[in-house]
Write a protein that holds these residues in place. Structure first.
Motif, PDB file in Angstrom:
ATOM      1  N   PHE B  17      60.070  10.301 -57.339  1.00  0.00           N
ATOM      2  CA  PHE B  17      59.726  10.697 -58.700  1.00  0.00           C
ATOM      3  C   PHE B  17      58.214  10.528 -58.929  1.00  0.00           C
ATOM      4  CE2 PHE B  17      59.042   9.622 -63.176  1.00  0.00           C
ATOM      5  CZ  PHE B  17      59.599  10.723 -63.792  1.00  0.00           C
ATOM      6  N   LEU B  18      57.694   9.367 -58.530  1.00  0.00           N
ATOM      7  CA  LEU B  18      56.258   9.111 -58.729  1.00  0.00           C
ATOM      8  C   LEU B  18      55.413  10.084 -57.922  1.00  0.00           C
ATOM      9  CD1 LEU B  18      56.189   5.204 -58.788  1.00  0.00           C
ATOM     10  CD2 LEU B  18      55.962   6.804 -60.701  1.00  0.00           C
ATOM     11  N   ARG B  19      55.888  10.419 -56.714  1.00  0.00           N
ATOM     12  CA  ARG B  19      55.160  11.377 -55.874  1.00  0.00           C
ATOM     13  C   ARG B  19      55.103  12.750 -56.557  1.00  0.00           C
ATOM     14  NH1 ARG B  19      51.268  10.239 -52.753  1.00  0.00           N
ATOM     15  NH2 ARG B  19      51.185  11.226 -50.714  1.00  0.00           N
ATOM     16  N   THR B  20      56.222  13.149 -57.145  1.00  0.00           N
ATOM     17  CA  THR B  20      56.266  14.428 -57.870  1.00  0.00           C
ATOM     18  C   THR B  20      55.279  14.403 -59.037  1.00  0.00           C
ATOM     19  OG1 THR B  20      58.502  15.084 -57.263  1.00  0.00           O
ATOM     20  CG2 THR B  20      57.712  15.830 -59.401  1.00  0.00           C
ATOM     21  N   VAL B  21      55.261  13.282 -59.756  1.00  0.00           N
ATOM     22  CA  VAL B  21      54.342  13.176 -60.886  1.00  0.00           C
ATOM     23  C   VAL B  21      52.896  13.238 -60.394  1.00  0.00           C
ATOM     24  CG1 VAL B  21      53.510  11.647 -62.719  1.00  0.00           C
ATOM     25  CG2 VAL B  21      55.963  11.922 -62.344  1.00  0.00           C
ATOM     26  N   GLU B  22      52.598  12.512 -59.320  1.00  0.00           N
ATOM     27  CA  GLU B  22      51.242  12.531 -58.756  1.00  0.00           C
ATOM     28  C   GLU B  22      50.832  13.936 -58.323  1.00  0.00           C
ATOM     29  OE1 GLU B  22      51.209   8.094 -56.689  1.00  0.00           O
ATOM     30  OE2 GLU B  22      51.218   9.880 -55.434  1.00  0.00           O
ATOM     31  N   LEU B  23      51.745  14.550 -57.580  1.00  0.00           N
ATOM     32  CA  LEU B  23      51.475  15.891 -57.061  1.00  0.00           C
ATOM     33  C   LEU B  23      51.242  16.876 -58.201  1.00  0.00           C
ATOM     34  CD1 LEU B  23      51.404  17.861 -54.663  1.00  0.00           C
ATOM     35  CD2 LEU B  23      53.894  18.005 -54.789  1.00  0.00           C
ATOM     36  N   SER B  24      52.094  16.806 -59.228  1.00  0.00           N
ATOM     37  CA  SER B  24      51.962  17.718 -60.368  1.00  0.00           C
ATOM     38  C   SER B  24      50.658  17.461 -61.114  1.00  0.00           C
ATOM     39  CB  SER B  24      53.143  17.540 -61.331  1.00  0.00           C
ATOM     40  OG  SER B  24      54.346  17.773 -60.652  1.00  0.00           O
ATOM     41  N   ALA B  25      50.347  16.179 -61.323  1.00  0.00           N
ATOM     42  CA  ALA B  25      49.141  15.857 -62.090  1.00  0.00           C
ATOM     43  C   ALA B  25      47.885  16.311 -61.340  1.00  0.00           C
ATOM     44  CB  ALA B  25      49.077  14.358 -62.357  1.00  0.00           C
ATOM     45  N   ALA B  26      47.821  16.029 -60.042  1.00  0.00           N
ATOM     46  CA  ALA B  26      46.643  16.428 -59.262  1.00  0.00           C
ATOM     47  C   ALA B  26      46.509  17.946 -59.238  1.00  0.00           C
ATOM     48  CB  ALA B  26      46.738  15.873 -57.847  1.00  0.00           C
ATOM     49  N   SER B  27      47.641  18.635 -59.047  1.00  0.00           N
ATOM     50  CA  SER B  27      47.602  20.105 -59.016  1.00  0.00           C
ATOM     51  C   SER B  27      47.213  20.663 -60.381  1.00  0.00           C
ATOM     52  CB  SER B  27      48.964  20.668 -58.617  1.00  0.00           C
ATOM     53  OG  SER B  27      49.418  20.070 -57.447  1.00  0.00           O
ATOM     54  N   ALA B  28      47.698  20.020 -61.451  1.00  0.00           N
ATOM     55  CA  ALA B  28      47.394  20.493 -62.799  1.00  0.00           C
ATOM     56  C   ALA B  28      45.890  20.393 -63.070  1.00  0.00           C
ATOM     57  CB  ALA B  28      48.170  19.688 -63.835  1.00  0.00           C
ATOM     58  N   VAL B  29      45.281  19.281 -62.656  1.00  0.00           N
ATOM     59  CA  VAL B  29      43.838  19.109 -62.849  1.00  0.00           C
ATOM     60  C   VAL B  29      43.077  20.191 -62.084  1.00  0.00           C
ATOM     61  CG1 VAL B  29      41.868  17.609 -62.377  1.00  0.00           C
ATOM     62  CG2 VAL B  29      43.967  16.643 -63.325  1.00  0.00           C
ATOM     63  N   LEU B  30      43.462  20.388 -60.817  1.00  0.00           N
ATOM     64  CA  LEU B  30      42.806  21.424 -60.013  1.00  0.00           C
ATOM     65  C   LEU B  30      43.002  22.802 -60.648  1.00  0.00           C
ATOM     66  CD1 LEU B  30      41.331  22.307 -57.412  1.00  0.00           C
ATOM     67  CD2 LEU B  30      43.566  22.491 -56.313  1.00  0.00           C
ATOM     68  N   ALA B  31      44.246  23.091 -61.073  1.00  0.00           N
ATOM     69  CA  ALA B  31      44.557  24.401 -61.648  1.00  0.00           C
ATOM     70  C   ALA B  31      43.750  24.640 -62.918  1.00  0.00           C
ATOM     71  CB  ALA B  31      46.045  24.504 -61.943  1.00  0.00           C
ATOM     72  N   ASN B 165      56.777  18.245 -45.848  1.00  0.00           N
ATOM     73  CA  ASN B 165      56.433  16.874 -45.494  1.00  0.00           C
ATOM     74  C   ASN B 165      55.854  16.006 -46.600  1.00  0.00           C
ATOM     75  OD1 ASN B 165      57.322  16.341 -42.956  1.00  0.00           O
ATOM     76  ND2 ASN B 165      55.593  17.410 -41.983  1.00  0.00           N
ATOM     77  N   VAL B 166      56.055  16.402 -47.861  1.00  0.00           N
ATOM     78  CA  VAL B 166      55.657  15.508 -48.941  1.00  0.00           C
ATOM     79  C   VAL B 166      56.936  14.853 -49.454  1.00  0.00           C
ATOM     80  CG1 VAL B 166      54.566  15.300 -51.192  1.00  0.00           C
ATOM     81  CG2 VAL B 166      53.718  16.983 -49.541  1.00  0.00           C
ATOM     82  N   ALA B 167      56.967  13.509 -49.477  1.00  0.00           N
ATOM     83  CA  ALA B 167      58.195  12.793 -49.853  1.00  0.00           C
ATOM     84  C   ALA B 167      58.328  12.753 -51.362  1.00  0.00           C
ATOM     85  CB  ALA B 167      58.180  11.387 -49.270  1.00  0.00           C
ATOM     86  N   GLU B 168      58.535  13.918 -51.978  1.00  0.00           N
ATOM     87  CA  GLU B 168      58.671  13.956 -53.422  1.00  0.00           C
ATOM     88  C   GLU B 168      60.138  14.075 -53.800  1.00  0.00           C
ATOM     89  OE1 GLU B 168      60.023  17.038 -52.823  1.00  0.00           O
ATOM     90  OE2 GLU B 168      59.284  17.671 -54.801  1.00  0.00           O
ATOM     91  N   LEU B 169      60.362  14.320 -55.068  1.00  0.00           N
ATOM     92  CA  LEU B 169      61.700  14.252 -55.632  1.00  0.00           C
ATOM     93  C   LEU B 169      62.728  15.134 -54.901  1.00  0.00           C
ATOM     94  CD1 LEU B 169      62.938  12.676 -57.884  1.00  0.00           C
ATOM     95  CD2 LEU B 169      62.158  14.400 -59.495  1.00  0.00           C
TER      96      LEU B 169
END
Lengths: 253, 216
Positions: B17-31, B165-169
């Motif tokens: 769950f935390l990985r998904t949140v991290e991934l989404s947040a980082a991608s959102a900033v970049l986007a 290979n990303v251990a997300e949700l």
């Protein structure tokens, strides 16, 4: 700074042989015009005569196809930082006010001082408040433009232009979008500026203002300056038929 | 339904769950950053920048996201760029979403009356200042609704990273399924977690929309 008093009034805006087309329409035809420092020039004429376009070419919101425009001895530069610097010297007041909708009245007057002139925010704010006081809208400083009446918005727009200490102020039909009772409050501010020696170019349909505040009236029709005279002479004794026709239509109803 | 609290599954689930949140947040900033930049390019007076942004959008908006993940994960090592799976995922998701952000923002820019930019220019502001100080803030406000859709889609799109290979949700779901748990129970918890993320994003945007609106 010592201005040479004996050289006569200084030419601030000079248009020489200016031509402009909108497609097939020749909106400005061989315009020659010199505006000296402290002069108030009122431009009148039927709609479509090119008077607004003329006003907008002076700070290059409209480009020209031929001829030259000089502001205070410097030719109008092409698009870029040079042009931006020059525009800061030429204030503009629009028919539709164009106050920044997402900023408060105070922020509207502060923004360009800080971003363009690099004035300290505190200094810019003090100046903005003083200017708002001067145009009579100090009490509205923290409101958004949409919360103000048209007359108040236009006075804020004048304060915003004045904040840059412009050498010349351009007014593009400043009262045409206003209810009748609000026209006076805007014209009073403009009369005040004229009396203080601000150089102004005013495109307007307000003949009363032209009579009382102008040094010179330009009458435009079909992209040309048809007649140029003192307001007194123009209104009492127009020379051209176009001007006679125009005046007969607007003065007798 | 109690599978989440058996055999230390909760730790796995929480990390995913935390990985998904991290991934989404980082991608959102970049986007967001890239999207704003692309939108600025698209309305810029410089033809090269306009063309660049148009080509970028056509490529990234019209390519399936899975293909973009493939391109980043397996293409970049070929040109000797070696990044972690997480960074690859952020790049693919961010660049993809940026093209949508740009187009939404551009439609917002078109709603800002021309007079606003003219007023800014007549005060001596440069093109960049006019855009950043006057046009974009108003454009952004005008498109909060469609923009929220773009950013709600982002965490859901991030599920594709699980296959790279990303251990997300979403990859947690695979692991739990392989351990033999009832598939519906697994999906229930995973779906609930995605719903939480999306609802939080939606709530954030609704709050922005309900800020004292600035009418014209």
């Amino acid at each position: 700074m010592t201005e040479t008093a004996d050289s006569g009034p200084r030419a601030l805006v000079e248009l020489a042989g200016v031509n402009k087309h909108f497609g097939a329409l020749h909106v400005l035809q061989d315009i020659n015009l010199t505006i000296t420092q402290g002069e108030v020039v009122v431009v009148i004429g039927p709609s479509g005569s090119g008077k607004s376009t003329l006003c907008r070419t002076i700070n290059r919101l409209e480009t020209i196809d031929g001829g030259s425009i000089t502001i205070d001895g410097r030719p109008l530069p092409a698009e870029g930082r040079e042009l931006a610097r020059l525009r800061a010297e030429v204030g503009m007041v629009f028919q539709s006010f164009n106050l920044f909708a997402h900023k408060t009245v105070l922020e509207n007057v502060v923004l360009a001082q800080v971003k363009v002139r690099r004035t300290e925010p505190a200094v810019a704010e003090a100046k903005a408040r003083a200017l708002l006081e001067r145009v009579g809208v100090a009490a509205q400083a923290d409101k958004y433009p949409a919360q103000l009446s048209g007359g108040q918005q236009q006075r804020v727009a004048i304060a915003r232009a004045l904040a840059m200490d412009p050498k010349v102020l351009l007014f593009d039909e400043p009262t045409s979008a206003l209810d009748p009772e609000m026209i006076t409050e805007v014209l009073d501010v403009m009369r005040g500026l004229a009396a203080e020696g601000m150089t102004m170019v005013v495109v307007t349909h307000e003949m009363g203002f032209a009579r009382s505040a102008a040094n010179r009236v330009l009458f435009m029709a079909d992209g040309r300056i048809v007649e140029e005279n003192t307001p007194e002479a123009f209104f009492t004794n127009p020379r051209s038929d176009r001007a006679k026709d125009f005046l007969s239509k607007i003065l007798h109803h | 339904m109690g599978i989440l609290f058996e055999d230390g599954n909760f730790g796995l689930f929480r990390d995913g769950f935390l990985r998904t949140v991290e991934l989404s947040a980082a991608s959102a900033v970049l986007a967001l950053l890239l999207g704003v930049l692309l939108a600025a390019f698209r309305v810029s007076p410089v033809p090269v920048l306009r063309t660049f942004a148009t080509v970028w959008i056509e490529i990234f908006r019209n390519t399936p996201l899975t293909l973009l993940f493939f391109a980043v994960t397996f293409g970049l090592p070929r040109v000797d760029v070696h990044l972690s799976a997480f960074v690859c995922a952020v790049l693919a998701l961010g660049c993809y979403t940026a093209s949508f952000v740009c187009e939404v923002l551009r439609s917002g820019i078109n709603t800002v009356p021309l007079g606003q930019a003219e007023a800014a220019r007549s005060l001596g502001m440069t093109f960049g200042q006019t855009l950043v100080q006057v046009v974009l803030p108003q454009a952004g406000r005008a498109v909060l609704g469609p923009m929220s859709s773009v950013f709600i889609a982002l965490p859901r799109n991030s599920a594709i990273a699980g296959a790279f290979n990303v251990a997300e949700l979403y990859s947690v779901q695979q692991t739990l399924s392989e351990r033999g748990y009832a598939i519906f129970a697994v999906f229930f918890w995973i779906a609930l977690a995605y719903l939480c993320v999306s609802a939080t994003v939606a709530l954030g945007f609704r709050r922005l929309e309900h800020r004292p609106a600035v009418a014209r």
